[in-house]
Design a protein around this motif. Sequence first.
Motif, PDB file in Angstrom:
ATOM      1  N   ILE A  47      20.909  13.168  -5.411  1.00 25.63           N
ATOM      2  CA  ILE A  47      20.567  12.879  -4.322  1.00 25.63           C
ATOM      3  C   ILE A  47      20.142  10.752  -5.146  1.00 25.63           C
ATOM      4  O   ILE A  47      20.234  10.918  -5.627  1.00 25.63           O
ATOM      5  N   ARG A  48      20.456  10.065  -4.412  1.00 24.23           N
ATOM      6  CA  ARG A  48      20.585   8.421  -4.481  1.00 24.23           C
ATOM      7  C   ARG A  48      19.956   7.802  -3.828  1.00 24.23           C
ATOM      8  O   ARG A  48      19.807   7.747  -2.339  1.00 24.23           O
ATOM      9  N   TYR A  49      18.809   7.302  -4.597  1.00 24.15           N
ATOM     10  CA  TYR A  49      17.602   6.164  -3.191  1.00 24.15           C
ATOM     11  C   TYR A  49      18.013   5.304  -3.715  1.00 24.15           C
ATOM     12  O   TYR A  49      18.048   4.739  -4.907  1.00 24.15           O
ATOM     13  N   GLU A  50      17.812   4.025  -2.412  1.00 24.17           N
ATOM     14  CA  GLU A  50      17.584   3.019  -2.753  1.00 24.17           C
ATOM     15  C   GLU A  50      16.119   2.471  -2.185  1.00 24.17           C
ATOM     16  O   GLU A  50      16.482   2.411  -1.142  1.00 24.17           O
ATOM     17  N   ASN A  51      15.124   1.866  -2.963  1.00 19.67           N
ATOM     18  CA  ASN A  51      14.195   1.651  -2.489  1.00 19.67           C
ATOM     19  C   ASN A  51      13.470   3.151  -2.183  1.00 19.67           C
ATOM     20  O   ASN A  51      13.933   4.187  -2.439  1.00 19.67           O
ATOM     21  N   GLU A  52      13.075   2.975   0.063  1.00 16.81           N
ATOM     22  CA  GLU A  52      12.753   4.302   0.044  1.00 16.81           C
ATOM     23  C   GLU A  52      14.002   5.109   0.977  1.00 16.81           C
ATOM     24  O   GLU A  52      13.852   6.343   1.964  1.00 16.81           O
ATOM     25  N   GLU A  53      15.207   4.092   0.917  1.00 20.03           N
ATOM     26  CA  GLU A  53      16.360   4.986   1.702  1.00 20.03           C
ATOM     27  C   GLU A  53      16.733   5.993   0.919  1.00 20.03           C
ATOM     28  O   GLU A  53      17.885   5.212  -0.311  1.00 20.03           O
ATOM     29  N   ALA A  54      17.935   7.033   1.425  1.00 22.56           N
ATOM     30  CA  ALA A  54      18.564   7.618   0.530  1.00 22.56           C
ATOM     31  C   ALA A  54      19.921   7.299   0.822  1.00 22.56           C
ATOM     32  O   ALA A  54      20.445   7.315   2.272  1.00 22.56           O
ATOM     33  N   VAL A  55      20.409   6.659   0.001  1.00 24.57           N
ATOM     34  CA  VAL A  55      21.916   6.464   0.613  1.00 24.57           C
ATOM     35  C   VAL A  55      23.307   7.055   0.008  1.00 24.57           C
ATOM     36  O   VAL A  55      24.314   6.494   0.493  1.00 24.57           O
ATOM     37  N   ASP A  56      22.618   8.520  -0.672  1.00 24.06           N
ATOM     38  CA  ASP A  56      23.912   8.753  -0.773  1.00 24.06           C
ATOM     39  C   ASP A  56      22.834  10.695  -1.120  1.00 24.06           C
ATOM     40  O   ASP A  56      22.526  10.862  -2.033  1.00 24.06           O
ATOM     41  N   ASP A  57      23.531  11.208  -0.160  1.00 24.23           N
ATOM     42  CA  ASP A  57      22.759  12.856  -0.652  1.00 24.23           C
ATOM     43  C   ASP A  57      24.027  13.632   0.003  1.00 24.23           C
ATOM     44  O   ASP A  57      23.568  14.970   0.654  1.00 24.23           O
ATOM     45  N   SER A  58      25.025  13.031   0.290  1.00 28.27           N
ATOM     46  CA  SER A  58      26.533  14.303   0.131  1.00 28.27           C
ATOM     47  C   SER A  58      26.652  15.973  -0.547  1.00 28.27           C
ATOM     48  O   SER A  58      26.662  16.370   0.160  1.00 28.27           O
ATOM     49  N   GLN A  59      25.722  15.877  -1.956  1.00 28.53           N
ATOM     50  CA  GLN A  59      25.643  17.035  -2.233  1.00 28.53           C
ATOM     51  C   GLN A  59      24.344  17.537  -2.033  1.00 28.53           C
ATOM     52  O   GLN A  59      24.012  19.040  -3.086  1.00 28.53           O
ATOM     53  N   LEU A  60      23.694  16.777  -1.808  1.00 25.18           N
ATOM     54  CA  LEU A  60      22.230  17.404  -1.392  1.00 25.18           C
ATOM     55  C   LEU A  60      22.022  19.100  -0.271  1.00 25.18           C
ATOM     56  O   LEU A  60      23.338  18.633   0.695  1.00 25.18           O
ATOM     57  N   PRO A  61      22.414  20.127  -0.786  1.00 25.77           N
ATOM     58  CA  PRO A  61      22.123  21.263  -0.002  1.00 25.77           C
ATOM     59  C   PRO A  61      21.233  21.484   1.289  1.00 25.77           C
ATOM     60  O   PRO A  61      19.676  21.413   0.763  1.00 25.77           O
ATOM     61  N   LYS A  62      21.250  20.788   2.564  1.00 23.44           N
ATOM     62  CA  LYS A  62      19.890  20.496   3.526  1.00 23.44           C
ATOM     63  C   LYS A  62      19.886  21.213   3.835  1.00 23.44           C
ATOM     64  O   LYS A  62      18.397  20.781   5.057  1.00 23.44           O
TER      65      LYS A  62
ATOM     66  N   ALA B  93      32.792   5.734  -9.651  1.00 22.78           N
ATOM     67  CA  ALA B  93      33.400   5.355  -8.422  1.00 22.78           C
ATOM     68  C   ALA B  93      32.753   4.243  -8.006  1.00 22.78           C
ATOM     69  O   ALA B  93      31.550   3.569  -8.030  1.00 22.78           O
ATOM     70  N   SER B  94      33.408   3.400  -7.192  1.00 19.85           N
ATOM     71  CA  SER B  94      32.675   2.447  -6.799  1.00 19.85           C
ATOM     72  C   SER B  94      31.687   1.857  -5.954  1.00 19.85           C
ATOM     73  O   SER B  94      31.013   1.195  -6.070  1.00 19.85           O
ATOM     74  N   GLY B  95      30.952   3.297  -4.979  1.00 24.43           N
ATOM     75  CA  GLY B  95      30.680   3.592  -4.446  1.00 24.43           C
ATOM     76  C   GLY B  95      29.557   4.375  -4.840  1.00 24.43           C
ATOM     77  O   GLY B  95      27.895   4.345  -4.486  1.00 24.43           O
ATOM     78  N   ASN B  96      29.786   4.072  -6.664  1.00 26.61           N
ATOM     79  CA  ASN B  96      28.515   4.382  -7.053  1.00 26.61           C
ATOM     80  C   ASN B  96      27.984   5.669  -7.540  1.00 26.61           C
ATOM     81  O   ASN B  96      27.691   5.972  -7.935  1.00 26.61           O
ATOM     82  N   GLN B  97      29.356   6.433  -7.132  1.00 26.58           N
ATOM     83  CA  GLN B  97      29.305   7.925  -6.819  1.00 26.58           C
ATOM     84  C   GLN B  97      29.473   8.143  -9.054  1.00 26.58           C
ATOM     85  O   GLN B  97      30.950   8.000  -8.899  1.00 26.58           O
ATOM     86  N   PHE B  98      28.383   9.751  -9.253  1.00 27.67           N
ATOM     87  CA  PHE B  98      28.938   9.756 -10.668  1.00 27.67           C
ATOM     88  C   PHE B  98      29.287  11.365 -10.490  1.00 27.67           C
ATOM     89  O   PHE B  98      29.402  12.042  -9.842  1.00 27.67           O
ATOM     90  N   TYR B  99      30.129  10.939 -11.438  1.00 30.47           N
ATOM     91  CA  TYR B  99      31.322  12.498 -11.706  1.00 30.47           C
ATOM     92  C   TYR B  99      31.016  12.935 -13.453  1.00 30.47           C
ATOM     93  O   TYR B  99      32.036  12.370 -14.115  1.00 30.47           O
ATOM     94  N   PHE B 100      30.381  13.451 -13.088  1.00 28.52           N
ATOM     95  CA  PHE B 100      29.878  13.848 -14.855  1.00 28.52           C
ATOM     96  C   PHE B 100      31.024  15.263 -15.269  1.00 28.52           C
ATOM     97  O   PHE B 100      31.516  16.248 -14.260  1.00 28.52           O
ATOM     98  N   GLY B 101      31.486  15.096 -16.581  1.00 32.18           N
ATOM     99  CA  GLY B 101      32.540  16.300 -17.228  1.00 32.18           C
ATOM    100  C   GLY B 101      31.125  17.569 -17.772  1.00 32.18           C
ATOM    101  O   GLY B 101      30.126  17.307 -17.337  1.00 32.18           O
TER     102      GLY B 101
END
Lengths: 115, 110
Positions: A47-62, B93-101
Amino acid sequence: EAGVVQSPRYKIIEKKQPVAFWCNPISGHNTLYWYRQNLGQGPELLIRYENEEAVDDSQLPKDRFSAERLKGVDSTLKIQPAELGDSAVYLCASSLSWDRVDEQYFGPGTRLTVT
Amino acid sequence: EDKVVQSPLSLVVHEGDTVTLNCSYEVTNFRSLLWYKQEKKAPTFLFMLTSSGIEKKSGRLSSILDKKELSSILNITATQTGDSAIYLCAGIASGNQFYFGTGTSLTVIP
């Protein structure tokens, strides 16, 4: 300048138990990341936060994982209930902003062992 | 599926040797590539590469990106025991997604 602080450093729990990890980013860093690193693998962004907002949680097993960053500073990552496959190192990182990826600083990590 | 592959997985060399670590990537909307050194604790930043063909250098370490080949190399000259670590490569990636090896584990023997 203090680095990224994480606690605890180590945690051993039995499966089905809950566990929580805490992260305090570098002061002034708006972006906070949680990664999971399995043995012999590279870190995987949860997960990635920008301040208090979660902007990328696509890989978080929710179904079992949750995270929060209530005031845009400290963050907590929780697992409930833990499974054997959750054993890994959980890394927290922070950066000034989302585009300052080269200035992403990692904390020492929390090594979780689920028995 | 976006991915980053590093080779070799592990490497053992003697002090003074020169090593080359490889990283290839398949990242949609690729923006940049990062190299990290990970010892017992957290990864520490080494290089960020955005432009193809421009070498970044820091002491005995250097790295270059080849966007045509979708790859990067990390060179370490005159290796020392303190260089022993896992070297991680990450595609961004452009959206700041990280892909580690998975990393290359380097061991330098005195």
